[in-house]
Structures are given as C-alpha cells and as structure tokens.
Design an enzyme around this catalytic site. Structure first.
Site, PDB file in Angstrom:
ATOM      1  N   GLU A 166       0.892  -1.173   0.000  1.00 30.08           N
ATOM      2  CA  GLU A 166       0.000   0.000   0.000  1.00 30.08           C
ATOM      3  C   GLU A 166       0.917   1.207   0.000  1.00 30.08           C
ATOM      4  O   GLU A 166       1.496   1.554   1.025  1.00 30.08           O
ATOM      5  CB  GLU A 166      -0.882   0.022   1.255  1.00 30.08           C
ATOM      6  N   LEU A 167       1.057   1.826  -1.169  1.00 29.02           N
ATOM      7  CA  LEU A 167       2.073   2.874  -1.320  1.00 29.02           C
ATOM      8  C   LEU A 167       1.425   4.243  -1.489  1.00 29.02           C
ATOM      9  O   LEU A 167       0.234   4.411  -1.266  1.00 29.02           O
ATOM     10  CB  LEU A 167       2.983   2.509  -2.496  1.00 29.02           C
ATOM     11  N   GLU A 178       3.186  13.648  -4.074  1.00 29.96           N
ATOM     12  CA  GLU A 178       2.275  13.670  -2.932  1.00 29.96           C
ATOM     13  C   GLU A 178       2.863  14.575  -1.850  1.00 29.96           C
ATOM     14  O   GLU A 178       3.969  14.328  -1.373  1.00 29.96           O
ATOM     15  CB  GLU A 178       2.165  12.226  -2.425  1.00 29.96           C
TER      16      GLU A 178
END
Ligand code: ADP
Length: 501
Positions: A269-270, A401
């Site tokens: 889960e990146l 991000e």
C-alpha cells in the site's frame, strides 16, 4: 486452551503507563535489543522524549522470525479452529475497545495527531480486528465439478506461514490491525516492524494481544530505527512467506524487488496522488466539506488525502472562497486539547518537504491564498493549513504527494480535461469527485485510474471495503473479504479413484 484469559483479566483496564512499553516482544518475552541499544520516541509537538524502545538488530529480527515460525508450527496455534482464532481476535478487540482512551493518548503523544482523531483511529483500527474475527470463520474453499468420473476437485485455503508486517507512522494502530487481523484470522503468525516514529502504539496493542491470550510467538514486534537491513532480512529469509508493507513508493519498490527472489507474497500500500475533482454540477458546500475532511485529517498526512484539486471554471471562485473561510477557521496546536483540529507534521523531514513544495510552487507563479508558512510560535514542526491556486503541472505540488496540510487547486474547463489531468500520474490510490449529474457520476467513476473512488464523499475507508491501489500505488487489498487473500495459499486436492458404484 485460552488458559491465560479469564473474565477478571478481560475487564482489567491497564492504565496509561502500564500500556507504554519500553521493550520489544519476541516469543512472548518483553526484551531489550541484544546489544542493549535503544532509541527515543518524541512528541512532535515539542520534541520532548516520551519513551524509549529497543533498537533491535538483524539478529534480533531473525530471532523474531524463528519465534513466529515455531509458533506457526506449534500445537497451540495450529490446532486452533477458525472459531478459536475468531474468539481470540474478539477478545483482542474487546481489550482494545476497553483501552481506547489510553491508546488514543499514546497515539497523540507520539504522532501529534489531535486526540479526537486518535480516538477515531482506535475505533477504525479496531474495526479491522472485529471484521477479521468475523472473516476468520468464512475462509471458504470450493468443491468443483470434476470433468473426470470418480474424481472430486477440492480447493482449500491454507495460511501462508510467517508474515512480516512493516507499517508507517501516520496510522500507528490501524495499519497494524488491518494487516495482523487478516494474518491471524487466516492462521498465519507475524513479525511486526512498526514505524520508528510511533512504536509505542504498536507495543501497546501487542500487550493487549498478549492479555487476550494470543499464544506466544504468534505476534512479535521488532522496534528499530535501522529498518533497511531488517527489511532486507524479511525479503531474504525463506521462513517469511509474505510481506505486507504500507509506506513510501520508494521503499515499496525496493521490497518488491528484493522479495522477488524468494517469490514471496507481497502486499503493498504505497503513496497516492489523489485527484479531487469538483464539477460545475457539484453541490459546492458538500464538496468543501469533503475537501476539508479528505485534506486536513491527520494534517494531510494520509496516503488517501486529496493531493490535486481540479475545480471547474463555473464554480471555481465560489469553491475557493468557501474553502478559504473554512481553512482560516481551523484550530491548530497541541492535539491533546479536544478542540484542536491540526497538529504538527510528524518530523523535520516531512516539514522540509511540505515547505519546500510550497516554495517551489510559489517560485513557479502559483498563488498562495492562505497559509504558506511555518508556525514557529507553536513549534518547529507546525505548518499553516495552506491553499495554493494556479498550481502549474511542473510544480512538485502537482506531480508528487505533499503529505501535508496543503490544498493545491487547478482550474479546468470540461470533463475530458479533468479526467486527462487526474489520470496523468503513475499513482492510483484514491480519487474523489463531486457531481450531482448521474450520467457524469458513472462515467467518471469508471474512468478514474485509481483503486478507490469517493463520489460526493471525502472519507471513504471502512473495514468492510477493499483498500488498495493501482499503478505504482500498490498491489493487493486490505480490509474487506479480499484482505484475507494475501495470507492464504490456494491448495487443490484431487481425490481420485473414488468408487461411487
Ligand atoms: P514514510 O515516508 O511514510 O516514513 P517509509 O516507507 O520510509 O515511509 O516508512 C514506512 C515504514 O517502512 C516504516 O516502518 C519504516 O521504518 C520502514 N522502512 C523504511 N525503509 C525501509 C527499508 N529499506 N526496508 C524495510 N522497511 C523500511
């Protein structure tokens, strides 16, 4: 079978300090690192030390793997039925529920997360323990009609063995429970490597797992601030059959590559780069509510936080004005007070990243509508909730991000342009859009290249729903009934030469 648990113990509430551990857990023993090294855990609000934990070595991690393997093969664990495992998980769930206040306080102290959010995370994180307690009993196989007479095709699911779980600091409890809950439900045993910033929450819930009667060696917790060699060991050890990781894309890629040699089960889960699209057809108030909850939860430090806000020209001014008002009203400070909505960033590296991204955008002619500075009067890691408009595609705020309290807004003309821009990234975790047009809702939901879509909704996670991404945001799903898949192997048993007549 559950010898260490009785009704007196289950209702015994540990106080805050009894839950704060200073040792790691291997094979049911609370131990120091073999070289006695430790590292401090500090409160990001003021940098003060709140505890210290063992800095475990590679050999210590190997011991934890050995313990998990031994526990996996032990009668105490192997002989349990799915219902027994379910009952143990239910007891763990109950103890976490009874200690929700204490766990939330530990979490706020080590992560800076506002206390109300920490309480919310305990509820959310614990919902995975409850969910997987229920799912443990529903790991069904199949009996498939055979093409050959006198044969039966039986398909069963079996635990993979030892799973290594590597978790981040942004959800110190939930990232552990949604991995460990699924692993234990499936019948695996685990070695947990919690984030170095937030090991105390992990150790506290491991203590409660012990109180719940989960046998020794089934859950091991290895604390370290030297993750790389231990991650490497997890990848190389033939006794680790699966690795579940939540964290940065960079580390996820490294683990994926290193685990390839042993053909290990890998769940990643990146990072995301979530688009948040507000169409002219949207209910703008609803969209602003969604933007606030998606962006500012945990100070923007979640992988599903909206990262790029695409707002259609017709409602652009209204959206920006309303959002500005709401952002200006946010209460920032030490999250121990219940009225605080925004705490500090987790560490200096994150602070430098967030402020660096805003400066990069400013230098590329983006407009700072509100915020755009640190708040040194509150503490070295506080950054003002920020709204930036006219963010160009070359800005880091657009391409990467930010993982901080920064809303980056980009104006668009039509749906095709919004979709093209939203999908123009190698990430694909969550995506959000606001529209009251039914045709548009289905079109856009199907075309967004992400693993999870929030339609008219900014907060979408639930134990019942599959969490995970596409593209470079990861592989595998956590939560939901799919969350078990990474911890089970499918075995086909061919029953031959049966005599039916
Ligand atoms: P973040 O930027 O969110 O801190 P990281 O990917 O660095 O993300 O960290 C997430 C988790 O991965 C933490 O528990 C961290 O200690 C661990 N980690 C960092 N580097 C490695 C590595 N090389 N191998 C294994 N785990 C690692």
């Amino acid at each position: 079978m559950f010898g260490r648990l009785n009704s007196v113990q289950i209702s015994r509430i540990r106080n805050f300090s009894a839950l704060v551990q200073s040792k790691a857990l291997v094979n049911g023993n609370w131990i120091d690192s073999s070289n006695n090294d430790t590292f401090d855990v500090t409160n990001p609000v003021n940098g003060k030390k709140i505890g210290s934990v063992p800095n475990m070595t590679v050999q210590d991690a190997q011991n934890a793997i050995n313990a998990a393997k031994q526990a996996y093969e032990s009668k105490e664990w192997r002989s349990l039925t799915a219902k027994d495992r379910s009952n143990l998980l239910k007891k763990w769930h109950k103890l976490i529920e009874q200690h929700s206040q204490q766990i939330a306080e530990i979490m706020t102290a080590e992560s800076g997360k506002p206390i109300n959010e920490s309480k919310g995370e305990v509820l959310y994180g614990n919902s995975f323990v409850e969910w997987f307690a229920e799912e443990a009993r529903r790991i069904y196989g199949e009996i498939v009609p055979s093409p050959v007479a006198n044969r039966e095709i039986i398909v069963m699911k079996q635990p993979i063995g030892v799973a290594a779980l590597i978790t981040p600091w942004n959800f110190p409890l939930a990232m552990i429970t949604r991995k460990a809950g699924a692993a234990l439900a499936a019948g695996c045993t685990v070695v947990i490597k919690p984030a170095e910033d937030t090991p105390l929450t992990a150790l506290a819930v491991a203590k409660l797992a012990e109180d719940a009667g989960i046998p020794k060696g089934v859950i091991n917790v290895v604390t370290t601030n030297k993750a790389a060699p231990i991650g490497d060991l997890f990848c190389k050890s033939p006794d680790v059959r699966g690795i579940s990781f939540t964290g940065s894309t960079q580390v996820g890629k490294l683990l994926f590559r290193n685990a390839a040699d042993g053909i290990k089960r890998v769940c990643l889960e990146l990072g995301g780069n979530a688009p948040f699209i507000v169409f002219d057809s949207a209910n703008v108030e609803k969209a602003v509510d969604g933007a606030m909850s998606s962006k500012f939860r945990n100070c923007g430090q979640t992988c599903v936080s909206a990262n790029r806000f695409f707002v259609q020209a017709g409602i652009y001014d209204k959206f920006v004005a309303l959002l500005k008002q709401r952002v200006e009203a946010l209460k920032i400070g030490d999250g121990q007070s219940s009225d605080i909505q925004i705490g500090p960033l987790i560490n200096k590296m994150q602070y430098d990243k967030v402020s660096g991204f805003v400066e990069d955008a400013r230098s590329k002619k983006a407009q700072i509508v509100v915020g755009g500075t640190g708040l040194p009067e509150l503490g070295a890691l506080f950054y003002a909730p920020t709204v930036v408009t006219d963010v160009p595609p070359t800005a880091q705020l657009y391409t990467e991000e930010v993982f901080g309290p920064v809303v980056s807004i980009i104006k668009f003309k039509d749906e095709a342009e919004a979709l093209q821009k939203a999908n123009d990234t190698n990430r694909g975790l969550a995506g959000y859009f606001f529209s009251e047009n039914l045709q548009q809702v289905f079109r856009v939901a199907k075309r967004l290249e992400v693993g999870m879509v929030g339609v008219n909704e900014g907060l979408i996670s639930a134990a019942e729903a599959p969490f995970g991404g596409v593209k470079e945001s990861g592989v595998g799903r956590e939560g939901s009934h799919h969350g078990i898949d990474d911890y089970v192997d499918i075995k086909y048993i061919c029953m031959g030469n049966l005599k039916y007549d």
